[in-house]
Design a protein around this motif. Structure first.
Motif, PDB file in Angstrom:
ATOM      1  N   GLY A 129      60.846  55.569  32.715  1.00 34.98           N
ATOM      2  CA  GLY A 129      59.604  56.311  32.595  1.00 34.98           C
ATOM      3  C   GLY A 129      59.171  56.684  31.196  1.00 34.98           C
ATOM      4  O   GLY A 129      58.403  57.637  31.017  1.00 34.98           O
ATOM      5  N   TYR A 130      59.628  55.964  30.192  1.00 35.38           N
ATOM      6  CA  TYR A 130      59.190  56.248  28.826  1.00 35.38           C
ATOM      7  C   TYR A 130      57.718  55.877  28.666  1.00 35.38           C
ATOM      8  O   TYR A 130      57.229  54.924  29.274  1.00 35.38           O
ATOM      9  N   SER A 131      57.023  56.625  27.828  1.00 38.55           N
ATOM     10  CA  SER A 131      55.611  56.331  27.580  1.00 38.55           C
ATOM     11  C   SER A 131      55.498  55.088  26.701  1.00 38.55           C
ATOM     12  O   SER A 131      56.446  54.683  26.019  1.00 38.55           O
ATOM     13  N   HIS A 132      54.306  54.499  26.687  1.00 42.51           N
ATOM     14  CA  HIS A 132      54.088  53.340  25.836  1.00 42.51           C
ATOM     15  C   HIS A 132      54.293  53.703  24.362  1.00 42.51           C
ATOM     16  O   HIS A 132      54.819  52.899  23.584  1.00 42.51           O
ATOM     17  N   ALA A 133      53.917  54.914  24.003  1.00 38.72           N
ATOM     18  CA  ALA A 133      54.074  55.351  22.621  1.00 38.72           C
ATOM     19  C   ALA A 133      55.550  55.470  22.251  1.00 38.72           C
ATOM     20  O   ALA A 133      55.972  55.072  21.149  1.00 38.72           O
ATOM     21  N   GLU A 134      56.348  56.015  23.154  1.00 39.97           N
ATOM     22  CA  GLU A 134      57.782  56.155  22.893  1.00 39.97           C
ATOM     23  C   GLU A 134      58.448  54.786  22.768  1.00 39.97           C
ATOM     24  O   GLU A 134      59.316  54.574  21.904  1.00 39.97           O
ATOM     25  N   ILE A 135      58.053  53.853  23.628  1.00 36.32           N
ATOM     26  CA  ILE A 135      58.629  52.509  23.575  1.00 36.32           C
ATOM     27  C   ILE A 135      58.210  51.808  22.291  1.00 36.32           C
ATOM     28  O   ILE A 135      59.008  51.100  21.662  1.00 36.32           O
ATOM     29  N   ALA A 136      56.957  52.012  21.890  1.00 35.40           N
ATOM     30  CA  ALA A 136      56.467  51.412  20.646  1.00 35.40           C
ATOM     31  C   ALA A 136      57.295  51.888  19.460  1.00 35.40           C
ATOM     32  O   ALA A 136      57.653  51.108  18.571  1.00 35.40           O
ATOM     33  N   ASP A 137      57.638  53.173  19.474  1.00 39.54           N
ATOM     34  CA  ASP A 137      58.462  53.720  18.399  1.00 39.54           C
ATOM     35  C   ASP A 137      59.863  53.129  18.444  1.00 39.54           C
ATOM     36  O   ASP A 137      60.450  52.803  17.407  1.00 39.54           O
ATOM     37  N   THR A 138      60.412  52.968  19.651  1.00 41.50           N
ATOM     38  CA  THR A 138      61.763  52.432  19.811  1.00 41.50           C
ATOM     39  C   THR A 138      61.847  50.988  19.326  1.00 41.50           C
ATOM     40  O   THR A 138      62.812  50.592  18.659  1.00 41.50           O
ATOM     41  N   LEU A 139      60.828  50.189  19.643  1.00 37.99           N
ATOM     42  CA  LEU A 139      60.859  48.758  19.331  1.00 37.99           C
ATOM     43  C   LEU A 139      60.125  48.407  18.043  1.00 37.99           C
ATOM     44  O   LEU A 139      60.038  47.226  17.690  1.00 37.99           O
ATOM     45  N   ASP A 140      59.598  49.424  17.387  1.00 37.98           N
ATOM     46  CA  ASP A 140      58.852  49.217  16.136  1.00 37.98           C
ATOM     47  C   ASP A 140      57.684  48.260  16.353  1.00 37.98           C
ATOM     48  O   ASP A 140      57.491  47.284  15.615  1.00 37.98           O
ATOM     49  N   LYS A 141      56.898  48.546  17.388  1.00 37.09           N
ATOM     50  CA  LYS A 141      55.701  47.766  17.693  1.00 37.09           C
ATOM     51  C   LYS A 141      54.528  48.713  17.882  1.00 37.09           C
ATOM     52  O   LYS A 141      54.727  49.926  18.034  1.00 37.09           O
ATOM     53  N   THR A 142      53.318  48.186  17.912  1.00 36.98           N
ATOM     54  CA  THR A 142      52.162  49.035  18.154  1.00 36.98           C
ATOM     55  C   THR A 142      52.095  49.387  19.637  1.00 36.98           C
ATOM     56  O   THR A 142      52.608  48.642  20.498  1.00 36.98           O
ATOM     57  N   GLU A 143      51.457  50.513  19.914  1.00 39.38           N
ATOM     58  CA  GLU A 143      51.327  50.925  21.308  1.00 39.38           C
ATOM     59  C   GLU A 143      50.515  49.915  22.109  1.00 39.38           C
ATOM     60  O   GLU A 143      50.821  49.633  23.274  1.00 39.38           O
ATOM     61  N   ALA A 144      49.496  49.339  21.499  1.00 40.82           N
ATOM     62  CA  ALA A 144      48.673  48.340  22.191  1.00 40.82           C
ATOM     63  C   ALA A 144      49.506  47.121  22.570  1.00 40.82           C
ATOM     64  O   ALA A 144      49.360  46.570  23.669  1.00 40.82           O
ATOM     65  N   THR A 145      50.375  46.707  21.669  1.00 39.72           N
ATOM     66  CA  THR A 145      51.235  45.554  21.950  1.00 39.72           C
ATOM     67  C   THR A 145      52.179  45.856  23.097  1.00 39.72           C
ATOM     68  O   THR A 145      52.391  45.027  23.992  1.00 39.72           O
ATOM     69  N   VAL A 146      52.738  47.057  23.090  1.00 42.18           N
ATOM     70  CA  VAL A 146      53.660  47.455  24.158  1.00 42.18           C
ATOM     71  C   VAL A 146      52.942  47.482  25.501  1.00 42.18           C
ATOM     72  O   VAL A 146      53.500  47.054  26.526  1.00 42.18           O
ATOM     73  N   ARG A 147      51.721  47.969  25.515  1.00 42.18           N
ATOM     74  CA  ARG A 147      50.951  47.991  26.768  1.00 42.18           C
ATOM     75  C   ARG A 147      50.762  46.576  27.317  1.00 42.18           C
ATOM     76  O   ARG A 147      50.882  46.340  28.515  1.00 42.18           O
ATOM     77  N   GLN A 148      50.463  45.633  26.448  1.00 42.38           N
ATOM     78  CA  GLN A 148      50.279  44.248  26.877  1.00 42.38           C
ATOM     79  C   GLN A 148      51.582  43.663  27.424  1.00 42.38           C
ATOM     80  O   GLN A 148      51.594  42.995  28.459  1.00 42.38           O
ATOM     81  N   ILE A 149      52.674  43.937  26.717  1.00 40.40           N
ATOM     82  CA  ILE A 149      53.978  43.429  27.157  1.00 40.40           C
ATOM     83  C   ILE A 149      54.360  44.049  28.489  1.00 40.40           C
ATOM     84  O   ILE A 149      54.857  43.364  29.396  1.00 40.40           O
ATOM     85  N   ALA A 150      54.112  45.358  28.639  1.00 39.61           N
ATOM     86  CA  ALA A 150      54.452  46.050  29.877  1.00 39.61           C
ATOM     87  C   ALA A 150      53.676  45.479  31.056  1.00 39.61           C
ATOM     88  O   ALA A 150      54.230  45.270  32.143  1.00 39.61           O
ATOM     89  N   HIS A 151      52.397  45.227  30.850  1.00 34.70           N
ATOM     90  CA  HIS A 151      51.552  44.663  31.916  1.00 34.70           C
ATOM     91  C   HIS A 151      52.051  43.273  32.305  1.00 34.70           C
ATOM     92  O   HIS A 151      52.183  42.957  33.498  1.00 34.70           O
ATOM     93  N   ARG A 152      52.360  42.459  31.314  1.00 38.41           N
ATOM     94  CA  ARG A 152      52.829  41.095  31.571  1.00 38.41           C
ATOM     95  C   ARG A 152      54.185  41.106  32.292  1.00 38.41           C
ATOM     96  O   ARG A 152      54.396  40.359  33.251  1.00 38.41           O
ATOM     97  N   ALA A 153      55.081  41.958  31.835  1.00 36.36           N
ATOM     98  CA  ALA A 153      56.417  42.017  32.437  1.00 36.36           C
ATOM     99  C   ALA A 153      56.351  42.523  33.876  1.00 36.36           C
ATOM    100  O   ALA A 153      57.027  42.002  34.769  1.00 36.36           O
ATOM    101  N   ARG A 154      55.520  43.560  34.115  1.00 39.22           N
ATOM    102  CA  ARG A 154      55.393  44.106  35.464  1.00 39.22           C
ATOM    103  C   ARG A 154      54.840  43.061  36.433  1.00 39.22           C
ATOM    104  O   ARG A 154      55.334  42.895  37.550  1.00 39.22           O
TER     105      ARG A 154
END
Length: 294
Positions: A129-154
């Motif tokens: 349940g981590y937020s997209h912002a938290e994951i972006a910080d963890t992976l050193d990526k932008t929040e927008a990129t993480v949102r796209q990856i999350a949508h694709r993976a789901r």
């Protein structure tokens, strides 16, 4: 840090192991990641770490990403089907449907088809349940990129993960019948438990007897399973039910030591997908405390 302050690594150890295990699908690698994380944590100036939990999760995730990237190349040369390492879990996890689903053998197999980064994003977002912002910080990526990856993976996981609704009593009943048929070498009884479209996968890793390819159909699957159990090398085998990866399954033991783990999906009271883990180097999780996984 005074002696009475709990070590954040110890405090969050279950979370860290759960993250690494879902990322890697192996108990051995997950424990290695925890060891490396512990070493990094104790070599770090704690005064510079504002949020220890986030720091530790970030460390585990990135170490797991590195391990998973190298492991994918190794698995391409694996002998026969590769299955995740089975892990004993507590019965209460099986009662929490969403939590059980995220650690089921079927789910871990699907997660293997994601890229390492997609898997990391999916695990952190959908499981913990981590937020997209938290994951972006963890992976050193932008929040927008993480949102796209999350949508694709789901979307990828949802398209590949079949869902089978089975009540606890039905699963317990089928498990008992399955173990009795295996223990008694009863071909007809075992075939009756298998769905017409049943497929089985067995992971021996080239170390012990296992089918090198998936088997299809009740007759083929049942004869192969009973043939393996009839070999002199497994004389004295006994069966018991156990919660494995969040679902009730069956363990085969010799002298009290696990030699095989059976996990399966059920549909309409029949086994649809049967997974047979017999690689002796991948049974370590069957000796661990079931409370290990959170």
């Amino acid at each position: 840090m005074n002696d009475e302050t709990p070590d954040p690594f110890i405090e969050h150890r279950r979370l860290l192991f759960s993250t690494a295990y879902r990322m890697l699908g192996t108990v051995t690698d997950a424990e290695d990641i925890l060891q490396d994380t512990w070493l990094k944590w104790h070599a770090t100036d704690r005064a510079t770490v504002q949020h220890p939990k986030s720091y530790l999760v970030r460390t585990v995730t990135n170490l797991s990403l590195n391990r998973l990237t190298s492991a994918r190349a190794t698995r391409e040369n694996y002998v026969g089907p590769w299955l995740p390492e089975p892990l004993l879990t507590t019965p209460n996890i099986a009662e929490e449907t969403e939590l059980a689903d995220t650690v089921s053998t079927a789910m871990l197999v699907v997660l293997e088809t994601l890229s390492p980064v997609e898997r990391a994003v999916f695990v952190l977002r959908e499981v913990f349940g981590y937020s997209h912002a938290e994951i972006a910080d963890t992976l050193d990526k932008t929040e927008a990129t993480v949102r796209q990856i999350a949508h694709r993976a789901r979307a990828h996981v949802q398209s590949r993960r079949p869902r089978f609704d089975t009540d606890t009593a039905e699963r317990a009943h089928v498990t008992e019948q399955f173990m009795a048929a295996c223990a008694g070498g009863d071909l007809n009884a075992l075939m009756d438990l298998l769905a017409p479209e049943v497929t089985s996968w067995s992971d021996g890793g080239g170390v012990v007897t296992a089918a090198r390819r998936p088997l299809h159909g009740p007759d083929h699957v049942a004869r192969w399973v009973l043939g393996v159990l009839a070999k002199p090398s497994v004389a004295g085998v006994e069966f018991r039910s156990a919660h494995i990866n969040g679902e009730l399954g069956a363990l085969a033991t010799i002298g009290g030591n696990p030699v095989a783990a059976f996990t399966y999906d059920l549909a309409d009271g029949h086994i649809r997908n049967l997974r047979f883990q017999v690689n002796p180097y991948k049974l370590k999780g069957l000796y661990l405390d079931p409370e290990t996984l959170g």
